[in-house]
Scaffold this active site. Structure first.
Site, PDB file in Angstrom:
ATOM      1  CE  LYS A  18      -2.165  -6.015  -5.142  1.00  0.00           C
ATOM      2  NZ  LYS A  18      -1.080  -4.934  -5.299  1.00  0.00           N
ATOM      3  CB  CYS A  68      -0.875  -0.114   1.312  1.00  0.00           C
ATOM      4  SG  CYS A  68      -1.870   1.443   1.199  1.00  0.00           S
ATOM      5  N   GLY A  93      -0.034  -4.414 -12.445  1.00  0.00           N
ATOM      6  CA  GLY A  93       0.497  -2.912 -12.697  1.00  0.00           C
ATOM      7  C   GLY A  93      -0.036  -2.643 -14.209  1.00  0.00           C
ATOM      8  N   GLY A 130      -6.607  -4.219 -11.368  1.00  0.00           N
ATOM      9  CA  GLY A 130      -7.035  -3.472 -10.394  1.00  0.00           C
ATOM     10  C   GLY A 130      -8.033  -2.376 -11.128  1.00  0.00           C
ATOM     11  NE  ARG A 131      -6.845   3.104  -7.881  1.00  0.00           N
ATOM     12  CZ  ARG A 131      -6.304   2.274  -6.865  1.00  0.00           C
ATOM     13  NH1 ARG A 131      -5.807   0.896  -7.209  1.00  0.00           N
ATOM     14  NH2 ARG A 131      -6.483   2.756  -5.631  1.00  0.00           N
TER      15      ARG A 131
END
Length: 342
Positions: A146, A106, A207, A230-231
């Site tokens: 992670k 994070c 990524g 992810g996003r």
């Protein structure tokens, strides 16, 4: 020490896919929405904050206990207190989880300044102690990590990979940027490839995997067992299905924008809506629209107007204007404007 078998994938003949854990995004509702458009092999929860006074967050726990997607869910923890990480891991193992996942990536300053998340990459000795204790505590479930390439650079990268080997970690999800990079700049897939060769466990490459074609390229470049998205999955919930199509050399049909409009409705529908102020509901939807807008309108007009909207009526009128005007228009399969996101 020994490694535990990972949960069965959707398609044993294909590389793995996983939805990356994203705070305030990958809740039960979003997992169900993603499942409607095409499940990944694995889900990961938002992180359970772990400290001396922490208890399992009921809303995050619901993404495990009330999950009807049919896919395994890894429970993600973030923290640095070893006794409390062990306590929480043991408690999580009383639920139907795919495994326990430790967040060591994070990039939020409020997290890494407490030597949690990406901050752990600065202290390999502590990582060694944490993983040793967690491996003992999580001895019959997969234990996954992670992480990123490092904090400001990759100086500790191989040292931490050696620690991962020492403690028989079952799965490594690796974001190819440093903590300080956050979500900007080039993703170092070459270092992910080196990690794949270095560790004894499967590696998910993470990524900027923004399309099925990019997923194919990353798998080829890294040799990873799969990809974690992810996003980009927020902007294109069809991406996991599209990745499987690409892996099978099938043609990918981009969804029409009318389907994107239905997707926005799904994101918005919630039983709690009447109890949430309109401003909060609009803000919640904008969180998702930020990642959808540029794949709909590369000029940025949708993004700009959406961000200016104050009411539900105004926001949905803007969505209708851009998504329903031309039934033949489809969602871009790759970004027309580069957006470096996880």
């Amino acid at each position: 020490m020994f490694q535990v078998s990972l949960p069965q994938s959707l398609h044993s003949d294909l590389p793995l896919t996983a939805l990356a854990p994203m705070q305030d995004v990958t809740n039960l509702k979003f997992m169900k929405v993603i499942a409607h458009y095409g499940n990944p092999d694995y889900f990961f929860t938002e992180y359970f904050r772990v400290n001396e006074t922490s208890r399992l967050n009921p809303k995050i726990l619901a993404s495990i206990t009330e999950n009807d997607t049919g896919r395994p869910v890894f429970a993600q923890m973030i923290g640095e207190s070893i006794p409390d990480l062990v306590r929480t891991a043991k408690e999580l193992c009383t639920y139907n989880i795919a495994g326990v996942d430790l967040n060591m990536g994070c990039p939020a300053p409020r997290i890494y300044r407490k030597q949690a998340g990406g901050g752990l990459l600065l202290v390999p000795e502590k990582v060694d102690r944490i993983l040793a204790e967690l491996r003992q505590a999580v001895n019959d479930r997969p234990l996954s990590v992670k992480m990123r390439l490092g904090f400001e650079n990759s100086d500790t990268f191989f040292q931490i990979l050696d620690i991962i080997n020492r403690h028989s970690i079952d799965l490594l999800s690796l974001h190819g940027r440093t903590v300080k990079d956050r979500y900007q700049g080039r993703v170092n897939y070459a270092l992910i490839a080196q990690a794949v060769r270095h560790v004894n466990c499967p590696v998910l490459a993470n990524g900027n995997i923004y399309s099925a074609a990019q997923a194919m390229s990353v798998l080829e470049q890294t040799g990873a067992v799969g990809v974690m998205v992810g996003r980009w999955a927020i902007g294109n919930p069809w991406i996991f299905h599209q990745i499987r199509q690409a892996l099978r050399s099938e043609p990918i049909t981009p969804p029409p924008l009318t389907e994107v409009r239905h997707y926005i409705d799904r994101l918005y529908q919630t039983p709690e809506a009447p109890n949430i102020p309109e401003r909060a509901r609009v803000g919640y939807l904008k969180l998702f629209l930020n990642y959808i807008a540029l794949s709909v309108d590369s000029q940025g007009n949708f993004l700009r107007l959406m961000r200016q909207a104050q009411t539900e009526v105004e926001l949905f009128q803007i969505c209708d204007r851009f998504l329903l005007a031309d039934p033949a228009q489809t969602l871009a399969l790759a970004p027309l404007i580069t957006r470096d996101l996880t």
